[in-house]
Design an enzyme around this catalytic site. Structure first.
Site, PDB file in Angstrom:
ATOM      1  N   GLU A 115       0.854  -1.194   0.000  1.00 38.96           N
ATOM      2  CA  GLU A 115       0.000   0.000   0.000  1.00 38.96           C
ATOM      3  C   GLU A 115       0.881   1.232   0.000  1.00 38.96           C
ATOM      4  OE1 GLU A 115      -3.139  -0.191   2.942  1.00 38.96           O
ATOM      5  OE2 GLU A 115      -4.061  -1.896   1.945  1.00 38.96           O
ATOM      6  N   HIS A 234      -9.487   9.613   1.735  1.00 43.39           N
ATOM      7  CA  HIS A 234      -9.007   8.493   0.905  1.00 43.39           C
ATOM      8  C   HIS A 234      -9.178   8.886  -0.562  1.00 43.39           C
ATOM      9  CE1 HIS A 234      -8.375   4.493  -0.704  1.00 43.39           C
ATOM     10  NE2 HIS A 234      -8.065   4.059   0.509  1.00 43.39           N
ATOM     11  N   ARG A 280      -0.776   9.164   1.006  1.00 41.21           N
ATOM     12  CA  ARG A 280      -2.206   9.250   0.736  1.00 41.21           C
ATOM     13  C   ARG A 280      -2.703  10.679   0.560  1.00 41.21           C
ATOM     14  NH1 ARG A 280      -6.114   5.581   4.303  1.00 41.21           N
ATOM     15  NH2 ARG A 280      -5.050   3.986   3.106  1.00 41.21           N
ATOM     16  N   HIS A 339     -12.173   9.566   5.389  1.00 40.43           N
ATOM     17  CA  HIS A 339     -11.972   8.123   5.581  1.00 40.43           C
ATOM     18  C   HIS A 339     -11.555   7.781   6.994  1.00 40.43           C
ATOM     19  CE1 HIS A 339     -10.843   4.045   4.520  1.00 40.43           C
ATOM     20  NE2 HIS A 339      -9.589   4.247   4.869  1.00 40.43           N
ATOM     21  N   ARG A 374      -1.768   9.328   8.352  1.00 39.86           N
ATOM     22  CA  ARG A 374      -1.643   7.922   8.758  1.00 39.86           C
ATOM     23  C   ARG A 374      -1.148   7.041   7.614  1.00 39.86           C
ATOM     24  NH1 ARG A 374      -5.416   3.517   8.442  1.00 39.86           N
ATOM     25  NH2 ARG A 374      -6.555   4.958   7.114  1.00 39.86           N
TER      26      ARG A 374
HETATM   27  C1  SIN Z   1      -7.369   0.853   1.997  1.00 35.05           C
HETATM   28  O1  SIN Z   1      -7.506  -0.359   1.952  1.00 35.05           O
HETATM   29  O2  SIN Z   1      -7.117   1.538   1.020  1.00 35.05           O
HETATM   30  C2  SIN Z   1      -7.561   1.543   3.301  1.00 35.05           C
HETATM   31  C3  SIN Z   1      -6.562   1.102   4.253  1.00 35.05           C
HETATM   32  C4  SIN Z   1      -6.512   2.070   5.378  1.00 35.05           C
HETATM   33  O3  SIN Z   1      -7.226   3.068   5.368  1.00 35.05           O
HETATM   34  O4  SIN Z   1      -5.683   1.862   6.253  1.00 35.05           O
END
Ligand code: SIN
Length: 522
Positions: A115, A234, A280, A339, A374
């Site tokens: 991620e 998000h 993010r 989010h 985060r």
């Molecule tokens: C995601 O799966 O994109 C969200 C993960 C998160 O917000 O930690």
């Protein structure tokens, strides 16, 4: 108002932190209070990515901590990052023992997703995008089978009780609409684990019940709220007009999915060297800019996943298909959505809030782990680590476990519901004035609107909890005259230095800021 007391630890909420803490407290008697059936209505159950943990041989807790600190834009507490990441492995093993069916390799290792802003693939997952749902299912089964845990569903906490500066219990109502007569229930300790505040915004990935209630409860009792202004947006909520907006997990970009605009341009390559895997906040602002300019951003999984999206990411695929988007053949329309609330009730290393008698874990807490931004999938990890710490600290102050009477509430009248028209106005105002891009002028206008809305329904505790949290977010954003991580001010577009300070506000202080904005609106 009727008053009752119990020797059970009172846990408000039924998400990951609540369930895990209740299990860790056993055999001490616990009362869990949840407006929804256990495991439903909690953000944790909707988490797609998974839990970040250094499980691979080539990875380490130190590398995980370094990524957490780098993503956090200068305000992560490095001691917290080191301690939490060092505990991560233990919790994955414990969740496995408790029945979570994590995806495994043929050799028995954990399948790991990549991620954004993680230097390696490090997110432990279940069936692609089912981590939250499956962890919650496993823990809910354990909770139901644990005799020391009493689960009370259909009841909501409307306020915390205080005596002599200490939190002593909770005021309870039925989670339904109508006139109400609450009950006051006192107990030896209160653990607040009721989630964040995404539902305060018009576009959110959070379940409808998650709208600032838990932080509002703590704030109205006088707790210090830290970093309230840091709300994480998000970048890839699925933009098909649904409320809440379904999530397209970041793990899709980890697999190689790309972001394009209506002209087919892959816009992230011009924004950041890590392109779609940039931190993010960077991706969210870029998606927001495309969306605002009318260039309809999309997430294109077709080349990298093709039909495999149907089995590899079933929740995303199902959300698309039910909205008439075939992700095998079409790119997925996306928008930035509220989010995760990074800020929350300030807690110490044991999860204790600034008020004695109150512990907080999960999204309602601010532990110092996330800083201003985060790192993906550190949310569930933080909830696990601090749930167990809260349980340990609470248990240390309790008498040895003994069999306890179940709490039986009188036939409560239902809670007054926030007026839907006022809630809609609040959510519109928060998105317009305190969303992805903020200015002093818009923030002052938003504070004035929150004050007007609060005055329009003064006797509704659930609405007061929402407006308290909204006030703290906006007041914190007004005070922070810089851009850092998830908080972006177009009138102060730079960070004020490499490292930054956390903000700390009580509701009384935030209300003073709001009162000044009302006297002199933009
Ligand atoms: C995601 O799966 O994109 C969200 C993960 C998160 O917000 O930690």
């Amino acid at each position: 108002m009727q008053a009752l007391s119990t020797d059970r630890v009172i846990i408000i909420g039924a998400g990951l932190g609540a369930l895990y803490a209740a299990l860790a407290l056993a055999p001490h008697p616990v009362l869990m209070i949840s407006p929804d059936p256990l495991g439903e209505g909690a953000s944790s159950a909707w988490a797609q990515g998974g839990v970040a943990a250094a499980m691979a041989q080539h990875d380490s807790a130190a590398a995980h901590a370094a990524d957490t600190i780098r993503a956090g834009a200068g305000t992560v507490d490095p001691r917290v990052a080191a301690a939490v990441t060092a505990e991560a492995r233990r919790h994955i093993l414990d969740l496995t023992d408790l029945g979570t069916p994590f995806d495994r390799t043929a050799e028995g290792g954990y399948v790991l997703s990549r991620e954004a802003a993680h230097s390696v693939a490090r997110v432990v997952r279940v069936k692609g995008d089912q981590a939250g749902a499956e962890i919650m299912r496993a823990l809910a089964l354990q909770v139901r089978a644990t005799p020391s845990i009493q689960v009370m569903e259909g009841v909501l906490a409307s306020a915390l009780l205080r005596a002599g500066g200490r939190v002593t219990g909770v005021e309870l109502m039925r989670a339904a609409t109508g006139a109400s007569e609450p009950v006051r229930l006192s107990g030896p300790a209160v653990l607040l684990a009721g989630g964040g505040s995404g539902g305060l915004f018009e576009v959110t990935t959070n379940p409808p019940r998650i709208c600032g209630q838990a932080i509002g409860l703590a704030a109205r009792a006088g707790a210090v709220i830290r970093d309230a202004e840091f709300v994480q947006f998000h970048p890839t909520a699925i933009d098909v007009g649904h409320d809440p907006a379904p999530l397209a997990t970041e793990a899709l970009r980890g697999e190689g999915a790309v972001l394009r605009n209506a002209a087919g341009t892959r816009f992230m390559t011009g924004v950041h060297p890590d392109a779609e895997l940039a931190p993010r906040d960077v991706v969210a602002r870029a998606v927001f800019a495309e969306w605002q300019a009318g260039r309809r951003p999309v997430l294109d999984t077709r080349e990298v996943l093709g039909a495999a999206i149907l089995d590899s990411f079933p929740a995303v695929a199902q959300a698309c298909l039910s909205a008439g988007v075939d992700p095998v053949r079409q790119p997925i329309p996306v928008a930035a959505a509220a989010h995760y609330h990074i800020g929350g009730a300030e807690t110490d290393a044991a999860g204790g809030a600034s008020l004695p008698g109150l512990w907080v874990c999960g999204e309602a807490a601010s532990t110092g782990l996330h800083g201003a931004n985060r790192l993906a999938s550190n949310g569930l990890l933080e909830a696990l680590v601090y749930a167990r710490r809260c349980a340990g600290a609470i248990a240390a102050g309790l008498a040895p476990p003994a069999v306890s009477e179940e709490v039986v509430l009188p036939d409560l009248a239902p809670a007054p519901a926030p007026d839907p028209a006022l809630v809609a106005r609040l959510r519109r105002a928060m998105t317009a004035g305190a969303g992805v891009i903020r200015t002093a002028e818009a923030l002052r206008r938003t504070l004035a609107e929150i004050a007007a809305l609060e005055a329009a329904q003064p006797d509704c505790a659930p609405f007061a909890n929402m407006t308290a949290t909204a006030t703290l977010i906006v007041a914190g954003a007004l005070l922070r005259e810089e851009s850092r991580g998830a908080h972006f001010r177009s009138d102060f577009p730079q960070a004020a230095g490499e490292t930054g300070q956390s903000s700390r506000l009580t509701l009384v202080e935030a209300l003073e800021i709001r009162a000044r904005a009302v006297r002199a609106p933009a």
